[in-house]
Design a protein around this motif. Structure first.
Motif, PDB file in Angstrom:
ATOM      1  N   ARG A  73      55.768  47.737  41.628  1.00  0.00           N
ATOM      2  CA  ARG A  73      56.386  46.408  41.675  1.00  0.00           C
ATOM      3  C   ARG A  73      57.869  46.559  41.355  1.00  0.00           C
ATOM      4  N   THR A 125      46.653  49.896  36.873  1.00  0.00           N
ATOM      5  CA  THR A 125      46.022  49.259  38.035  1.00  0.00           C
ATOM      6  C   THR A 125      45.147  50.289  38.742  1.00  0.00           C
ATOM      7  N   ARG A 126      44.374  49.845  39.717  1.00  0.00           N
ATOM      8  CA  ARG A 126      43.442  50.753  40.399  1.00  0.00           C
ATOM      9  C   ARG A 126      43.610  50.608  41.898  1.00  0.00           C
ATOM     10  N   MET A 128      43.758  50.877  45.900  1.00  0.00           N
ATOM     11  CA  MET A 128      42.780  51.065  46.975  1.00  0.00           C
ATOM     12  C   MET A 128      43.283  52.144  47.931  1.00  0.00           C
TER      13      MET A 128
ATOM     14  N   GLU B 156      46.899  47.030  51.329  1.00  0.00           N
ATOM     15  CA  GLU B 156      45.445  46.877  51.452  1.00  0.00           C
ATOM     16  C   GLU B 156      44.911  46.558  52.844  1.00  0.00           C
ATOM     17  N   THR B 265      45.276  37.913  40.704  1.00  0.00           N
ATOM     18  CA  THR B 265      46.038  38.749  41.636  1.00  0.00           C
ATOM     19  C   THR B 265      45.393  38.805  43.021  1.00  0.00           C
ATOM     20  N   ARG B 267      45.599  41.337  45.086  1.00  0.00           N
ATOM     21  CA  ARG B 267      44.966  42.665  45.157  1.00  0.00           C
ATOM     22  C   ARG B 267      44.044  42.821  43.950  1.00  0.00           C
ATOM     23  N   ALA B 269      43.127  45.477  42.948  1.00  0.00           N
ATOM     24  CA  ALA B 269      43.750  46.641  42.307  1.00  0.00           C
ATOM     25  C   ALA B 269      44.609  46.264  41.106  1.00  0.00           C
ATOM     26  N   ASP B 270      45.241  45.108  41.158  1.00  0.00           N
ATOM     27  CA  ASP B 270      46.255  44.756  40.159  1.00  0.00           C
ATOM     28  C   ASP B 270      45.691  44.110  38.896  1.00  0.00           C
ATOM     29  N   ARG B 271      44.365  43.933  38.854  1.00  0.00           N
ATOM     30  CA  ARG B 271      43.781  43.279  37.682  1.00  0.00           C
ATOM     31  C   ARG B 271      43.906  44.166  36.448  1.00  0.00           C
TER      32      ARG B 271
END
Lengths: 166, 452
Positions: A73, A125-126, A128, B156, B265, B267, B269-271
């Motif tokens: 970000r 974060t994770r 994808m 994504e 969020t 995404r 992913a962003d949690r």
């Protein structure tokens, strides 16, 4: 000066076609593209070509979030100050996965395609991604691999592979 | 947002009460070339005004409208920007003010929220909320790509162009943490396809067995086609009114006691993890030792946030005790289990029990998706949240049969009422809720309706 007198207007049928008369249904073909900018994400996409996973960390010492963000970000979501670019670790574990059999129309990978969410050390974060070979499972150790030969300049230039036992 | 400030959890208030006086629907179809979107919207409006036992006709009702809210998810699908303007004109409501709301799959819920705000604030006394979606102009695979445009295009969308895959990622993680039998997930699909058999509006009525669901083709493992919502074309309308206007229009107004929203969020992913936001009936010790990520990929913070606000606003202490029926956004079987927990029907990790106990069924403790839901009846996205609230509204009015059992209604949509038709009116229903949900949990509204 613009020529305003017309010698007759002609009609091009381009992209328009009758599919059924009752109710009247027509086909409208489209063929166009978007010019999309990665803007402040540019270091991430440039990093993929150098086999680096570029993430961001908040540069504000007072900010409580010290971990890396990936997807990156440009601005910290907590304090909104600009973030610093840092190379993230390339090895992590699969947090979750699915194998996609029926993707949407513009999909550019072959199926079945294992999608994965990856946990990387120090990253909050994770992200994808997809698993280039092997059968995914939660907890599988994986390592980032990069498509640098014929880059697509998209997120598809990043994938992961299982870390083979030494 | 990880840490709440003191004002973030302020319980919303309506400055004056908001009522629902009428609902209207079209039937929902995979392809609907017989009618334009304007015709579908006009049909739903006609049902709302002419078939809800209102005390006035169309002309008189239109003379009382102050403002309109339109609800359409994706301009991509209809290939028409400013489509609401065409609808407004088709309904003959110019030059009254309007706007169009967009929050993905939760667009319908958000549109009702916007309409409720208009009534509650005194801005308007009568607000039609009008939703539709035309998803049949493109092949299904392109439709899925359009829907996946509601994932992040940078990081994504290219990974599947398929929302079922994004939910399948959550499903695998949820299964890893909580190990729900596949049969339990399949039972949700069986239930909702079955209830769709008793709805003249439904697109996917099916009498299935758990085995048939489990042996159905996989879209993205573990989700099979029959565990995913339908893609629909159709429309839905609700009429919202102030107290005085409501009583001038109908003898059976239903109060919209709360409608609240939450977000998270885009995404998944962003949690980032945070402590569980507890609902009024959940004691502190319930989650003091919670071993999993929260919300992680297994829970919807947006649903929990909306439920927290709505339940507090409506004075609901325990939803299982205090609600008589529920409509969830069953886009996928897995997300339904996740939502049971976010709504506090079971503690986190135990959502499966809500299905396994039989509580979610007709004549169970909290019948859920008697409408057939998104899996069995419809997901014409902009209409969905409005459709759900209309179904709860009719149940609370005690008029379910009027809007589902009349053979004429079935014939109107070119269908035959099934011989084994079941009456799904919930006896003495006083309070119901509806959940409208977007993205992988990006926007959620929870509405609570109450019969006074």
């Amino acid at each position: 000066m613009a020529r305003l007198s017309s010698r007759g207007v002609r009609l091009h049928k381009k992209g328009l076609e009758l599919l059924q008369p009752e109710p009247r249904v027509v086909k409208i073909a489209k063929d166009y593209f978007h010019i999309h900018t990665y803007g402040g994400f540019t270091p991430f996409f440039a990093g993929l070509l150098k086999k680096k996973l570029m993430a961001t960390r908040c540069a504000n010492r007072a900010c409580k979030e010290k971990r890396l963000f990936l997807p990156p970000r440009p601005h910290c979501p907590d304090c909104l100050l600009p973030m610093k670019w840092v190379a993230a670790p390339l090895e992590g574990t699969i947090y979750t996965h699915t194998t996609i059999l029926y993707p949407g129309a513009p999909f550019k990978l072959t199926t079945p395609c294992p999608l994965i969410s990856v946990e990387l050390p120090g990253v909050c974060t994770r992200m994808m991604s997809y698993l280039k070979r092997g059968t995914p499972y939660i907890g599988m150790k994986v390592r980032a691999v990069f498509n640098t030969a014929k880059p697509t300049h998209s997120i598809l230039d990043l994938a992961f592979e299982p870390v083979e036992p030494a | 947002m990880i840490e709440f400030g003191p004002e973030n959890l302020r319980i919303p208030k309506f400055a004056r009460p908001v009522y629902i006086v009428a609902g209207g629907l079209t039937d929902f179809r995979k392809r609907y070339p017989e009618k334009t979107s304007e015709e579908l919207v006009a049909e739903a409006m006609n049902m709302a005004v002419l078939e809800n036992d209102l005390l006035v006709g169309m002309e008189e009702l239109k003379r009382r409208v102050n403002f309109c809210v339109y609800s359409q998810f994706a301009d991509h699908f209809g290939d028409q920007l400013l489509a609401a303007t065409k609808m407004h004109d088709a309904l003959g409501l110019d030059p009254l003010g309007n706007f169009e709301i967009k929050t993905g799959g939760a667009t319908g819920g958000s549109a009702v929220l916007a309409g409720a705000m208009a009534v509650a604030s005194g801005y308007a006394d009568l607000v039609p909320v009008i939703g539709w979606e035309r998803m049949d102009e493109v092949p299904t695979r392109q439709g899925n790509a359009y829907i996946a445009s509601a994932a992040c295009k940078n990081f994504e969308s290219e990974l599947g162009w398929m929302y079922a895959s994004y939910y399948a990622l959550m499903a695998q993680r949820y299964q890893h943490e909580h190990k729900v039998p596949r049969e339990t997930l399949a039972r949700i699909a069986v239930k909702n396809h079955l209830y769709a058999c008793f709805s003249p509006y439904s697109q996917s009525p099916m009498r299935l067995t758990v085995k048939e669901v489990l042996s159905n083709a996989i879209v993205s493992d573990p989700l099979s086609f029959l565990e995913c919502c339908v893609m629909s074309t159709g429309a839905a309308v609700l009429l919202l009114a102030s107290e005085e206007m409501a009583h001038r229009l109908t003898r059976f107004p239903i109060k919209l006691t709360a409608i609240c929203s939450g977000t998270h969020t885009l995404r998944t992913a962003d949690r980032r993890n945070m402590p569980v936001l507890r609902l009024p009936h959940e004691p502190e010790e319930l989650y003091s030792q919670y071993p999993h990520d929260w919300p992680g990929f297994s829970s919807f913070l947006a649903t929990r946030m909306a439920a927290y606000l709505a339940f507090n606003m409506a004075g609901i202490r325990d939803p299982l005790e205090d609600l008589d029926l529920l409509e969830t956004h069953d886009a996928f079987t897995i997300s339904d289990i996740q939502s049971y927990e976010d709504l506090g029907l079971r503690p986190y990790g135990r959502g499966r029990e809500f299905i396994e106990s039989g509580e979610a069924y007709y004549e169970g403790r909290l019948p859920t998706n008697l409408s057939g839901g998104l899996i069995g009846t419809m997901h014409a996205v902009g209409a969905t949240g409005i459709f759900q609230i209309a179904e709860v509204f009719w149940q609370l009015q005690g008029k379910w049969a009027q809007f589902h059992a009349d053979p004429k209604l079935w014939r109107r949509f070119g269908k035959k009422k099934p011989r084994d038709f079941r009456d799904l009116q919930v006896k003495n229903a006083r309070r119901g809720a509806a959940v409208s949900h977007a993205g992988t949990g990006s926007h959620v509204t929870v509405a609570v309706l109450e019969k006074e």
